[in-house]
Design a protein around this motif. Structure first.
Motif, mmCIF file in Angstrom:
data_model
loop_
_atom_site.group_PDB
_atom_site.id
_atom_site.type_symbol
_atom_site.label_atom_id
_atom_site.label_comp_id
_atom_site.label_asym_id
_atom_site.label_seq_id
_atom_site.Cartn_x
_atom_site.Cartn_y
_atom_site.Cartn_z
ATOM 1 N N VAL A 1 0.828 -1.208 0.000
ATOM 2 C CA VAL A 1 0.000 0.000 0.000
ATOM 3 C C VAL A 1 0.862 1.259 0.000
ATOM 4 O O VAL A 1 0.615 2.197 -0.747
ATOM 5 C CB VAL A 1 -0.956 0.002 1.214
ATOM 6 C CG1 VAL A 1 -1.646 1.356 1.371
ATOM 7 C CG2 VAL A 1 -2.001 -1.096 1.065
ATOM 8 N N ILE A 2 1.889 1.281 0.831
ATOM 9 C CA ILE A 2 2.694 2.501 0.997
ATOM 10 C C ILE A 2 3.704 2.686 -0.132
ATOM 11 O O ILE A 2 3.854 3.785 -0.673
ATOM 12 C CB ILE A 2 3.441 2.484 2.357
ATOM 13 C CG1 ILE A 2 2.460 2.342 3.519
ATOM 14 C CG2 ILE A 2 4.299 3.742 2.515
ATOM 15 C CD1 ILE A 2 1.497 3.478 3.672
ATOM 16 N N ILE A 3 4.403 1.647 -0.513
ATOM 17 C CA ILE A 3 5.507 1.768 -1.479
ATOM 18 C C ILE A 3 5.076 1.424 -2.896
ATOM 19 O O ILE A 3 5.525 2.041 -3.863
ATOM 20 C CB ILE A 3 6.701 0.881 -1.041
ATOM 21 C CG1 ILE A 3 7.220 1.348 0.318
ATOM 22 C CG2 ILE A 3 7.812 0.936 -2.090
ATOM 23 C CD1 ILE A 3 8.316 0.479 0.892
ATOM 24 N N GLY A 4 4.194 0.442 -3.033
ATOM 25 C CA GLY A 4 3.735 0.053 -4.370
ATOM 26 C C GLY A 4 4.872 -0.449 -5.235
ATOM 27 O O GLY A 4 5.685 -1.266 -4.796
ATOM 28 N N GLU A 5 4.976 0.084 -6.446
ATOM 29 C CA GLU A 5 5.990 -0.347 -7.409
ATOM 30 C C GLU A 5 7.281 0.460 -7.294
ATOM 31 O O GLU A 5 8.222 0.244 -8.068
ATOM 32 C CB GLU A 5 5.448 -0.223 -8.842
ATOM 33 C CG GLU A 5 4.198 -1.038 -9.124
ATOM 34 C CD GLU A 5 4.446 -2.535 -8.992
ATOM 35 O OE1 GLU A 5 5.517 -2.995 -9.453
ATOM 36 O OE2 GLU A 5 3.583 -3.221 -8.419
ATOM 37 N N LEU B 1 -6.624 -1.486 5.466
ATOM 38 C CA LEU B 1 -5.754 -1.061 4.371
ATOM 39 C C LEU B 1 -6.494 -1.331 3.062
ATOM 40 O O LEU B 1 -7.139 -2.377 2.917
ATOM 41 C CB LEU B 1 -4.427 -1.820 4.398
ATOM 42 C CG LEU B 1 -3.470 -1.453 5.541
ATOM 43 C CD1 LEU B 1 -2.302 -2.428 5.608
ATOM 44 C CD2 LEU B 1 -2.951 -0.026 5.393
ATOM 45 N N TRP B 2 -6.383 -0.385 2.133
ATOM 46 C CA TRP B 2 -7.132 -0.482 0.872
ATOM 47 C C TRP B 2 -6.163 -0.313 -0.292
ATOM 48 O O TRP B 2 -5.954 0.794 -0.790
ATOM 49 C CB TRP B 2 -8.214 0.581 0.842
ATOM 50 C CG TRP B 2 -9.292 0.364 -0.174
ATOM 51 C CD1 TRP B 2 -9.257 -0.458 -1.272
ATOM 52 C CD2 TRP B 2 -10.584 0.987 -0.183
ATOM 53 N NE1 TRP B 2 -10.432 -0.389 -1.961
ATOM 54 C CE2 TRP B 2 -11.269 0.492 -1.320
ATOM 55 C CE3 TRP B 2 -11.211 1.929 0.639
ATOM 56 C CZ2 TRP B 2 -12.564 0.909 -1.642
ATOM 57 C CZ3 TRP B 2 -12.493 2.339 0.317
ATOM 58 C CH2 TRP B 2 -13.167 1.827 -0.804
ATOM 59 N N PRO B 3 -5.560 -1.417 -0.762
ATOM 60 C CA PRO B 3 -4.641 -1.320 -1.906
ATOM 61 C C PRO B 3 -5.380 -0.818 -3.142
ATOM 62 O O PRO B 3 -6.565 -1.121 -3.327
ATOM 63 C CB PRO B 3 -4.157 -2.766 -2.108
ATOM 64 C CG PRO B 3 -4.482 -3.475 -0.827
ATOM 65 C CD PRO B 3 -5.700 -2.797 -0.276
ATOM 66 N N GLU B 4 -4.680 -0.076 -3.966
ATOM 67 C CA GLU B 4 -5.306 0.502 -5.162
ATOM 68 C C GLU B 4 -5.843 -0.596 -6.070
ATOM 69 O O GLU B 4 -5.162 -1.573 -6.367
ATOM 70 C CB GLU B 4 -4.294 1.380 -5.900
ATOM 71 C CG GLU B 4 -3.970 2.652 -5.133
ATOM 72 C CD GLU B 4 -2.900 3.490 -5.799
ATOM 73 O OE1 GLU B 4 -2.863 3.498 -7.041
ATOM 74 O OE2 GLU B 4 -2.117 4.122 -5.074
ATOM 75 N N GLY B 5 -7.101 -0.423 -6.504
ATOM 76 C CA GLY B 5 -7.718 -1.380 -7.413
ATOM 77 C C GLY B 5 -8.185 -2.657 -6.750
ATOM 78 O O GLY B 5 -8.629 -3.591 -7.428
ATOM 79 N N GLU B 6 -8.109 -2.740 -5.411
ATOM 80 C CA GLU B 6 -8.534 -3.936 -4.695
ATOM 81 C C GLU B 6 -9.639 -3.576 -3.704
ATOM 82 O O GLU B 6 -10.190 -2.476 -3.735
ATOM 83 C CB GLU B 6 -7.340 -4.569 -3.964
ATOM 84 C CG GLU B 6 -6.224 -5.010 -4.890
ATOM 85 C CD GLU B 6 -5.082 -5.681 -4.144
ATOM 86 O OE1 GLU B 6 -5.355 -6.362 -3.128
ATOM 87 O OE2 GLU B 6 -3.920 -5.514 -4.560
#
Length: 395
Positions: free
Chosen positions: A158-162, A353-358
């Protein structure tokens, strides 16, 4: 509340053990300026199920197609930040522990935020409670089958992503000296990201940079811990850094607008057995005659500031901007935590926590114990068996 754990904990509790626990909790970190409670909360399965159900009802409203339309007025015009994302990365719901009409323990929603909380510190707190008080290994602060390893994998995603960790920074006005700085340091330790004060970030064009060992590093993401409500009109703080309201080449984790959208502003739209009656003050035609059963809250405040517990008609009449206030039916906290001398009231924050697109994922929790009129640690400084805590559940 899980009686076997409460009984064993209280029988084995000593002040010496508690002080040793505090020492271990702060070891290697800056001093913790807020009070940490003597005990965790042992959450029974029936209450856990109700907390989960309450959260699902709230999330169903947040996921409605018209949610942004409903909450557009929540964002003050002077703090509307461009490039808002589709959903927040964090959801936190605070519940007072009460009893329903049949005497069963039940959660009642008190506050909600689309803003990060102590996502790092709560893992450290739970782990230290368990170790220093020799608690049962099957007790856990996590939900959905998570453990410490899988939780931090999700948190990192969530925080760092790619991006690379050095391209992401946790940012606040004076980050290392905030009351919640220990959370910042635990987070940085696990994720490898920088902790930056606002003035350590410079702007060139629409890009943001910081310096490390004489090298200029471009920021791609900001894990935002800066609360605009606390800035007020003091926008001079942006002069030596950057103004978040400008068009910037930066990803916000989470976007600042969500702090306002998911807040006390959202509560009047919720109808649930877990939500007390809540109305915008400007929609109330007749002031209730039983004001002793209500609390008056400003929409835009933080950590309980400005809340009027013992409301009078004069208080309501004196409000110049009723559209920025809510009148909420009081919740009666049940003193469910058994301290050595008396019962103690408790509040539990459910943290998603809400990951992008999930989908949003319920991950961990935060507890607060109180003997005072208000729950926050600042209102209970002169008591014992109060303060910050964490809920532990059987796996």
């Amino acid at each position: 509340m899980i009686q076997k754990y409460r009984k064993a904990f209280n029988e084995n509790f000593t002040e010496e053990r508690y002080n040793h626990f505090l020492k271990k909790l702060g070891e290697g970190f800056p001093e913790i300026p807020f009070r940490v409670a003597e005990t965790p909360i042992f959450i029974p399965d029936a209450l856990k199920k109700k907390l989960i159900a309450a959260g699902e009802e709230i999330i169903s409203l947040i996921k409605q197609d018209n949610f942004k339309e409903l909450t557009q007025k929540a964002i003050p015009k002077e703090w509307n930040v461009p490039n808002e994302i589709a959903h927040p990365h964090f959801l936190t719901f605070d519940y007072g522990l009460c009893k329903d009409e049949s005497g069963e323990l039940t959660p009642m929603l008190i506050e909600m935020q689309g803003f990060p909380s102590l996502y790092g510190f709560q893992t450290h707190l739970a782990k230290t409670y368990k170790k220093e008080f020799d608690l049962d290994e099957k007790l856990s602060p996590y939900f959905n089958g998570l453990d410490e390893t899988s939780y931090f994998e999700l948190f990192k995603r969530v925080i760092i992503g790619e991006h690379r960790p050095q391209e992401v920074a946790l940012m606040d006005i004076d980050a290392p000296n905030q009351k919640t700085a220990i959370d910042f340091f635990v987070t940085a330790k696990h994720l490898g990201i920088k902790i930056l004060a606002l003035e350590e970030i410079s702007k060139e064009g629409n890009q943001l940079f910081y310096e490390e060992n004489g090298q200029k590093i471009k920021l791609k993401r900001i894990y935002n811990r800066l609360i605009f409500d606390e800035i007020g009109e003091n926008t001079d703080i942006f002069k030596n850094s950057f103004d978040p309201r400008e068009e910037l080449d930066i990803e916000w984790i989470t976007h600042p607008n969500w702090f306002y959208r998911i807040s006390k502003y959202t509560m009047p739209f919720l109808k649930s057995e877990f939500v007390p009656e809540t109305r915008f003050l400007n929609t109330i035609e007749n002031i209730p005659t039983d004001l002793e059963n209500y609390v008056l809250k400003p929409l835009f405040s933080f950590a309980g500031m400005g809340v009027i517990i013992d409301v009078t008609e004069a208080d309501i009449i004196a409000i110049k901007d009723p559209e920025n206030w809510i009148l909420q039916r009081k919740v009666t906290y049940e003193p469910v935590i058994k301290a050595p001398d008396a019962g103690v009231k408790a509040e539990i924050r459910m943290m998603y926590l809400w990951p992008e697109g999930e989908e949003p994922q319920l991950c961990i929790n935060l507890g607060r114990l109180s003997r005072g009129k208000m729950i926050g640690v600042r209102y209970n400084a002169d008591f014992d068996w109060v303060g910050g805590s964490v809920g532990l559940m059987e796996k």
